[in-house]
Scaffold this motif. Sequence first.
Motif, PDB file in Angstrom:
ATOM      1  N   GLU A  90       4.539   5.472 -15.609  1.00 38.65           N
ATOM      2  CA  GLU A  90       4.523   5.449 -13.940  1.00 38.65           C
ATOM      3  C   GLU A  90       4.992   6.665 -13.303  1.00 38.65           C
ATOM      4  N   ARG A  91       5.619   7.534 -14.815  1.00 39.55           N
ATOM      5  CA  ARG A  91       6.280   9.065 -14.069  1.00 39.55           C
ATOM      6  C   ARG A  91       4.441   9.300 -14.058  1.00 39.55           C
ATOM      7  N   ALA A  92       3.442   9.634 -15.264  1.00 39.13           N
ATOM      8  CA  ALA A  92       2.409  10.351 -15.555  1.00 39.13           C
ATOM      9  C   ALA A  92       1.530   9.870 -14.079  1.00 39.13           C
ATOM     10  N   TRP A  93       1.904   8.576 -13.425  1.00 35.32           N
ATOM     11  CA  TRP A  93       1.241   8.542 -12.010  1.00 35.32           C
ATOM     12  C   TRP A  93       1.654   8.780 -11.124  1.00 35.32           C
ATOM     13  N   ASP A  94       3.335   9.142 -11.163  1.00 36.01           N
ATOM     14  CA  ASP A  94       3.567   9.761  -9.697  1.00 36.01           C
ATOM     15  C   ASP A  94       3.458  11.208  -9.844  1.00 36.01           C
ATOM     16  N   LEU A  95       3.191  12.042 -11.313  1.00 37.21           N
ATOM     17  CA  LEU A  95       3.193  13.705 -10.938  1.00 37.21           C
ATOM     18  C   LEU A  95       1.308  13.089 -10.572  1.00 37.21           C
ATOM     19  N   PHE A  96       0.697  12.707 -10.987  1.00 37.82           N
ATOM     20  CA  PHE A  96      -0.645  13.027 -10.974  1.00 37.82           C
ATOM     21  C   PHE A  96      -0.595  13.264  -9.470  1.00 37.82           C
ATOM     22  N   LYS A  97      -0.831  11.687  -9.051  1.00 39.63           N
ATOM     23  CA  LYS A  97      -0.073  11.475  -7.138  1.00 39.63           C
ATOM     24  C   LYS A  97      -0.171  13.103  -6.855  1.00 39.63           C
ATOM     25  N   LYS A  98       1.155  13.180  -6.871  1.00 42.03           N
ATOM     26  CA  LYS A  98       1.422  14.332  -6.536  1.00 42.03           C
ATOM     27  C   LYS A  98       0.637  15.708  -5.867  1.00 42.03           C
ATOM     28  N   ASN A  99       0.122  16.205  -7.588  1.00 43.18           N
ATOM     29  CA  ASN A  99      -0.679  17.105  -7.421  1.00 43.18           C
ATOM     30  C   ASN A  99      -2.493  16.671  -7.174  1.00 43.18           C
ATOM     31  N   ALA A 100      -2.516  15.475  -6.456  1.00 42.52           N
ATOM     32  CA  ALA A 100      -4.015  15.404  -6.484  1.00 42.52           C
ATOM     33  C   ALA A 100      -3.811  15.284  -4.618  1.00 42.52           C
ATOM     34  N   GLY A 101      -2.507  14.653  -4.653  1.00 42.14           N
ATOM     35  CA  GLY A 101      -2.756  14.749  -2.589  1.00 42.14           C
ATOM     36  C   GLY A 101      -2.349  13.360  -2.997  1.00 42.14           C
ATOM     37  N   GLU A 102      -0.926  12.180  -2.233  1.00 42.85           N
ATOM     38  CA  GLU A 102      -1.181  10.846  -1.753  1.00 42.85           C
ATOM     39  C   GLU A 102      -1.707  10.512  -1.196  1.00 42.85           C
ATOM     40  N   GLU A 103      -1.901  11.370  -0.171  1.00 41.25           N
ATOM     41  CA  GLU A 103      -2.957  10.523   1.121  1.00 41.25           C
ATOM     42  C   GLU A 103      -4.097  10.576   0.668  1.00 41.25           C
ATOM     43  N   ILE A 104      -4.878  12.431  -0.281  1.00 42.76           N
ATOM     44  CA  ILE A 104      -5.929  11.571  -0.787  1.00 42.76           C
ATOM     45  C   ILE A 104      -6.356  10.096  -2.109  1.00 42.76           C
ATOM     46  N   VAL A 105      -5.385   9.814  -2.410  1.00 41.49           N
ATOM     47  CA  VAL A 105      -5.781   8.810  -3.723  1.00 41.49           C
ATOM     48  C   VAL A 105      -5.635   7.668  -2.252  1.00 41.49           C
ATOM     49  N   LYS A 106      -4.880   8.003  -1.569  1.00 38.94           N
ATOM     50  CA  LYS A 106      -4.392   6.221  -0.662  1.00 38.94           C
ATOM     51  C   LYS A 106      -6.228   6.407   0.212  1.00 38.94           C
ATOM     52  N   SER A 107      -6.564   7.290   0.124  1.00 41.24           N
ATOM     53  CA  SER A 107      -7.706   7.699   2.148  1.00 41.24           C
ATOM     54  C   SER A 107      -8.671   5.891   1.554  1.00 41.24           C
ATOM     55  N   HIS A 108      -8.454   5.681   0.019  1.00 38.78           N
ATOM     56  CA  HIS A 108      -9.664   5.064  -0.120  1.00 38.78           C
ATOM     57  C   HIS A 108      -9.780   3.907  -1.522  1.00 38.78           C
ATOM     58  N   PRO A 109      -9.820   2.619  -0.686  1.00 43.15           N
ATOM     59  CA  PRO A 109      -9.368   2.168  -2.089  1.00 43.15           C
ATOM     60  C   PRO A 109     -10.456   2.177  -3.377  1.00 43.15           C
ATOM     61  N   ASP A 110     -11.764   2.661  -3.169  1.00 37.91           N
ATOM     62  CA  ASP A 110     -12.183   2.725  -4.162  1.00 37.91           C
ATOM     63  C   ASP A 110     -11.341   4.406  -5.055  1.00 37.91           C
ATOM     64  N   ILE A 111     -11.480   5.521  -4.237  1.00 42.42           N
ATOM     65  CA  ILE A 111     -10.458   6.704  -4.669  1.00 42.42           C
ATOM     66  C   ILE A 111      -9.278   5.960  -6.102  1.00 42.42           C
ATOM     67  N   THR A 112      -8.475   4.924  -5.282  1.00 43.19           N
ATOM     68  CA  THR A 112      -6.707   4.393  -5.802  1.00 43.19           C
ATOM     69  C   THR A 112      -7.489   3.865  -7.272  1.00 43.19           C
ATOM     70  N   LYS A 113      -8.561   3.361  -7.201  1.00 33.94           N
ATOM     71  CA  LYS A 113      -8.819   2.529  -8.111  1.00 33.94           C
ATOM     72  C   LYS A 113      -9.348   3.177  -9.676  1.00 33.94           C
ATOM     73  N   VAL A 114      -9.802   4.816  -9.120  1.00 36.52           N
ATOM     74  CA  VAL A 114     -10.585   5.394 -10.084  1.00 36.52           C
ATOM     75  C   VAL A 114      -9.444   6.365 -10.604  1.00 36.52           C
ATOM     76  N   ALA A 115      -8.751   6.819  -9.326  1.00 35.75           N
ATOM     77  CA  ALA A 115      -7.816   8.221  -9.771  1.00 35.75           C
ATOM     78  C   ALA A 115      -6.701   7.445 -10.702  1.00 35.75           C
ATOM     79  N   GLN A 116      -6.395   6.349 -10.814  1.00 36.04           N
ATOM     80  CA  GLN A 116      -5.597   5.562 -11.422  1.00 36.04           C
ATOM     81  C   GLN A 116      -6.007   5.857 -13.496  1.00 36.04           C
ATOM     82  N   GLU A 117      -7.553   6.214 -13.155  1.00 30.69           N
ATOM     83  CA  GLU A 117      -7.865   5.687 -14.741  1.00 30.69           C
ATOM     84  C   GLU A 117      -8.536   7.068 -15.232  1.00 30.69           C
TER      85      GLU A 117
END
Length: 378
Positions: free
Chosen positions: A300-327
């Motif tokens: 949970e904390r690792a995912w939050d840290l990654f999103k903050k640095n990659a940019g939440e708006e980018i991660v959420k901008s496309h369903p495919d990006i969200t899935k791949v971003a988690q991987e």
Amino acid sequence: MGKDFKSMVTRCIYVGKENDNLKKLKTATEELKDLRNNVMKRVKMYEDQQKLKRLEKVQVWLRQADVAVKEAEEMLITMMSSSSSNGSSMMSCHKMDKKLCKKLKEVQEIKSRGTFDVVVENSGVGGSMMISTVDRDDQTVGLEAVSGLVWRCMTVDNTGIIGVYGVEGVGKTTVLTQVNNRLLQQKANGFDFVIWVFVSKNLNLEKIQDTIREKIGFLDRAWTSKTEEEKASKIFEILSKRRFALFLDDVWEKVDLVKAGVPPPDGHNRSKIVFTTCSDEVCREMEAQTKIKMEKLPWERAWDLFKKNAGEEIVKSHPDITKVAQEVAAKCDGLPLALVTIGRAMASKKTPQDWRDALYILSNSPPNFSVLKLLDRN
């Protein structure tokens, strides 16, 4: 016949000397390359995590090391192919040996200048990395508790040697830097000397002594001509009368501090030694009275840290990006350094294909090829 025999013997002497210098140059080149990689790793970590700027003298040294390594490797290839030929004359052997000696001396000289106590500075006006303010932002998420533990050890008298250990990239150097900076920012910290030494894989006790000497302000023109024992005696003479905090970063094996001249911390001098290492065994060998293990971040904390640095708006901008971003984040294996660095690198990736390409690189690395090695390569 006698003349031919003398010529043959002379040639054998040159060839033997040449082969000996070849081995020396090969070893020195490998050591310089390893030292260069260690310095670059430190520089990139502070540039990425704390947005600091590498020192000009460090950049100059890195360029010189790059050139020296490249030229030495090219010379080794040329020399080894030439030595396999039986047609080389005594004169050409002599010339080759002179070139080897010259290049060996150059590589050794550059290597001797490759130990840096400070490698970066603030991007703004003045200030070195070791006295810069560490912001408690997402870069140090999960590290505050460890930093607090180390700080408490610095304030109690029953702990003199503290070992911080954990896998590479978990944030040990960041924690050590935080505590070091906090001491330096407090003028009334109770310590006469605050000393930072980057140890690294190639342990060099004399380099440690030289760094300590600079930090305690001991000025003696005859220092370079002193033996290791004489240097240790002088360091001990000064430190035994003062309270000091010694930070040793990136320790790979036991550092014989007594041999270096560092007095053991005790209840009387109330000094502190704090070191970072990947090995619990090194903690035991260093006789750490307190061992602090740094763990990887939970998902949970690792995912939050990654999103903050990659940019939440980018991660959420496309369903495919969200899935791949988690991987992609999962490939960072809970390591703050990797999560921050790769997250920021992905901040400019706007399409699902960009993210799939990054995942492909991470997923198809050779066995035992860690994400941190990928960061070094890039």
